[in-house]
Design a protein around this motif. Structure first.
Motif, PDB file in Angstrom:
ATOM      1  N   GLN A 196      53.003  41.275  36.850  1.00 13.36           N
ATOM      2  CA  GLN A 196      52.013  40.479  37.561  1.00 13.36           C
ATOM      3  C   GLN A 196      51.730  39.230  36.748  1.00 13.36           C
ATOM      4  O   GLN A 196      51.468  39.294  35.558  1.00 13.36           O
ATOM      5  CB  GLN A 196      50.722  41.265  37.768  1.00 13.36           C
ATOM      6  CG  GLN A 196      49.686  40.470  38.543  1.00 13.36           C
ATOM      7  CD  GLN A 196      48.443  41.283  38.847  1.00 13.36           C
ATOM      8  OE1 GLN A 196      48.346  42.440  38.496  1.00 13.36           O
ATOM      9  NE2 GLN A 196      47.506  40.667  39.509  1.00 13.36           N
ATOM     10  N   GLU A 244      56.200  39.182  45.565  1.00 13.46           N
ATOM     11  CA  GLU A 244      55.499  39.932  46.604  1.00 13.46           C
ATOM     12  C   GLU A 244      54.013  39.690  46.401  1.00 13.46           C
ATOM     13  O   GLU A 244      53.503  39.856  45.298  1.00 13.46           O
ATOM     14  CB  GLU A 244      55.799  41.428  46.509  1.00 13.46           C
ATOM     15  CG  GLU A 244      57.241  41.784  46.777  1.00 13.46           C
ATOM     16  CD  GLU A 244      57.504  43.294  46.651  1.00 13.46           C
ATOM     17  OE1 GLU A 244      56.539  44.079  46.665  1.00 13.46           O
ATOM     18  OE2 GLU A 244      58.682  43.640  46.522  1.00 13.46           O
ATOM     19  N   THR A 245      53.326  39.285  47.449  1.00 15.45           N
ATOM     20  CA  THR A 245      51.894  39.044  47.367  1.00 15.45           C
ATOM     21  C   THR A 245      51.152  40.160  48.088  1.00 15.45           C
ATOM     22  O   THR A 245      51.492  40.508  49.214  1.00 15.45           O
ATOM     23  CB  THR A 245      51.539  37.675  47.971  1.00 15.45           C
ATOM     24  OG1 THR A 245      52.261  36.661  47.260  1.00 15.45           O
ATOM     25  CG2 THR A 245      50.053  37.396  47.858  1.00 15.45           C
ATOM     26  N   PHE A 246      50.151  40.704  47.413  1.00 14.42           N
ATOM     27  CA  PHE A 246      49.337  41.786  47.951  1.00 14.42           C
ATOM     28  C   PHE A 246      47.901  41.313  48.054  1.00 14.42           C
ATOM     29  O   PHE A 246      47.439  40.535  47.225  1.00 14.42           O
ATOM     30  CB  PHE A 246      49.399  43.019  47.042  1.00 14.42           C
ATOM     31  CG  PHE A 246      50.784  43.573  46.898  1.00 14.42           C
ATOM     32  CD1 PHE A 246      51.256  44.509  47.793  1.00 14.42           C
ATOM     33  CD2 PHE A 246      51.625  43.144  45.878  1.00 14.42           C
ATOM     34  CE1 PHE A 246      52.538  45.028  47.676  1.00 14.42           C
ATOM     35  CE2 PHE A 246      52.905  43.654  45.750  1.00 14.42           C
ATOM     36  CZ  PHE A 246      53.363  44.593  46.647  1.00 14.42           C
ATOM     37  N   THR A 247      47.186  41.787  49.055  1.00 16.25           N
ATOM     38  CA  THR A 247      45.776  41.467  49.213  1.00 16.25           C
ATOM     39  C   THR A 247      44.956  42.727  48.958  1.00 16.25           C
ATOM     40  O   THR A 247      45.170  43.759  49.603  1.00 16.25           O
ATOM     41  CB  THR A 247      45.486  40.933  50.633  1.00 16.25           C
ATOM     42  OG1 THR A 247      46.335  39.799  50.873  1.00 16.25           O
ATOM     43  CG2 THR A 247      44.037  40.527  50.779  1.00 16.25           C
ATOM     44  N   HIS A 248      44.036  42.629  48.010  1.00 19.69           N
ATOM     45  CA  HIS A 248      43.151  43.746  47.679  1.00 19.69           C
ATOM     46  C   HIS A 248      42.111  43.900  48.787  1.00 19.69           C
ATOM     47  O   HIS A 248      41.891  42.999  49.599  1.00 19.69           O
ATOM     48  CB  HIS A 248      42.445  43.495  46.342  1.00 19.69           C
ATOM     49  CG  HIS A 248      43.372  43.446  45.174  1.00 19.69           C
ATOM     50  ND1 HIS A 248      43.711  44.558  44.448  1.00 19.69           N
ATOM     51  CD2 HIS A 248      44.043  42.403  44.610  1.00 19.69           C
ATOM     52  CE1 HIS A 248      44.544  44.215  43.479  1.00 19.69           C
ATOM     53  NE2 HIS A 248      44.761  42.911  43.554  1.00 19.69           N
ATOM     54  N   ASP A 301      39.007  43.677  48.625  1.00 20.76           N
ATOM     55  CA  ASP A 301      37.938  42.679  48.532  1.00 20.76           C
ATOM     56  C   ASP A 301      38.426  41.263  48.842  1.00 20.76           C
ATOM     57  O   ASP A 301      37.693  40.294  48.672  1.00 20.76           O
ATOM     58  CB  ASP A 301      37.287  42.719  47.153  1.00 20.76           C
ATOM     59  CG  ASP A 301      38.238  42.345  46.029  1.00 20.76           C
ATOM     60  OD1 ASP A 301      39.406  41.982  46.298  1.00 20.76           O
ATOM     61  OD2 ASP A 301      37.817  42.408  44.856  1.00 20.76           O
ATOM     62  N   GLY A 302      39.686  41.131  49.280  1.00 21.05           N
ATOM     63  CA  GLY A 302      40.228  39.832  49.666  1.00 21.05           C
ATOM     64  C   GLY A 302      40.983  39.089  48.580  1.00 21.05           C
ATOM     65  O   GLY A 302      41.644  38.090  48.849  1.00 21.05           O
ATOM     66  N   ARG A 303      40.895  39.553  47.330  1.00 21.57           N
ATOM     67  CA  ARG A 303      41.663  38.902  46.253  1.00 21.57           C
ATOM     68  C   ARG A 303      43.148  39.111  46.488  1.00 21.57           C
ATOM     69  O   ARG A 303      43.565  40.144  46.966  1.00 21.57           O
ATOM     70  CB  ARG A 303      41.305  39.488  44.885  1.00 21.57           C
ATOM     71  CG  ARG A 303      39.958  39.138  44.362  1.00 21.57           C
ATOM     72  CD  ARG A 303      39.691  39.775  42.987  1.00 21.57           C
ATOM     73  NE  ARG A 303      39.815  41.230  43.062  1.00 21.57           N
ATOM     74  CZ  ARG A 303      40.655  41.952  42.319  1.00 21.57           C
ATOM     75  NH1 ARG A 303      41.434  41.374  41.427  1.00 21.57           N
ATOM     76  NH2 ARG A 303      40.725  43.268  42.453  1.00 21.57           N
ATOM     77  N   LYS A 304      43.930  38.118  46.126  1.00 23.34           N
ATOM     78  CA  LYS A 304      45.379  38.221  46.264  1.00 23.34           C
ATOM     79  C   LYS A 304      46.010  38.320  44.885  1.00 23.34           C
ATOM     80  O   LYS A 304      45.534  37.720  43.926  1.00 23.34           O
ATOM     81  CB  LYS A 304      45.936  37.007  47.005  1.00 23.34           C
ATOM     82  CG  LYS A 304      45.514  36.962  48.453  1.00 23.34           C
ATOM     83  CD  LYS A 304      46.212  35.854  49.202  1.00 23.34           C
ATOM     84  CE  LYS A 304      45.670  35.847  50.609  1.00 23.34           C
ATOM     85  NZ  LYS A 304      46.661  36.066  51.600  1.00 23.34           N
ATOM     86  N   ALA A 305      47.082  39.083  44.819  1.00 21.60           N
ATOM     87  CA  ALA A 305      47.834  39.232  43.574  1.00 21.60           C
ATOM     88  C   ALA A 305      49.311  39.100  43.906  1.00 21.60           C
ATOM     89  O   ALA A 305      49.792  39.680  44.876  1.00 21.60           O
ATOM     90  CB  ALA A 305      47.552  40.583  42.935  1.00 21.60           C
ATOM     91  N   THR A 306      50.003  38.317  43.110  1.00 21.42           N
ATOM     92  CA  THR A 306      51.442  38.160  43.285  1.00 21.42           C
ATOM     93  C   THR A 306      52.155  38.941  42.192  1.00 21.42           C
ATOM     94  O   THR A 306      51.849  38.808  41.009  1.00 21.42           O
ATOM     95  CB  THR A 306      51.857  36.681  43.234  1.00 21.42           C
ATOM     96  OG1 THR A 306      51.168  35.982  44.272  1.00 21.42           O
ATOM     97  CG2 THR A 306      53.355  36.521  43.427  1.00 21.42           C
TER      98      THR A 306
END
Length: 120
Positions: free
Chosen positions: A8, A24-28, A30-35
């Motif tokens: 990450q 790959e981008t994921f959305t938690h 709570d709306g935060r995004k992580a690639t």
């Protein structure tokens, strides 16, 4: 190869990814995004080396080194790189004809199975 190592990276957009690397981008919730950037496991070989007059097939996958002396039905496994590794296990049974493809298939299955133990 479908199996990968994931890393990450926060707030560092990569515009040009190295070959084999995919984002790959994921959305938690709570709306935060992580690639997450996924890269294939590194591999080397198979190579035929001569050790003490005996031919040995060597293959490396995900830092696991597999050595298969010609005329045997057992593989030794180490950790590191071909030519520089620490021995982990000796005498693991392998079936099939002594060939680069058989060793590579065995090594990939073994490494992925071993790493899967720690991914959950």
């Amino acid at each position: 190869m479908t199996d990968c190592v994931a890393v990450q990276v926060i707030d560092v957009p990569l515009t040009h990814l190295p070959p084999g690397v995919r984002a790959e981008t994921f959305t938690h919730a709570d709306g935060r995004k992580a690639t997450i950037y996924r890269a294939p496991y590194e591999s080397d070989g198979p190579l035929v080396l001569t050790e003490d007059g005996q031919r040995v097939l060597c293959y490396m996958c995900a830092a696991y080194v597999f050595r298969w002396p010609e005329g045997t039905t057992q593989v030794d496994v180490g950790h590191g790189r071909i030519g520089k590794y620490m021995r982990l296990r000796d005498g693991i049974t392998i079936s099939g004809n002594w060939s680069p493809r058989v060793l590579a298939d065995f090594g990939q299955r073994w490494a992925h199975s071993e790493l899967d133990k720690y991914s959950r």
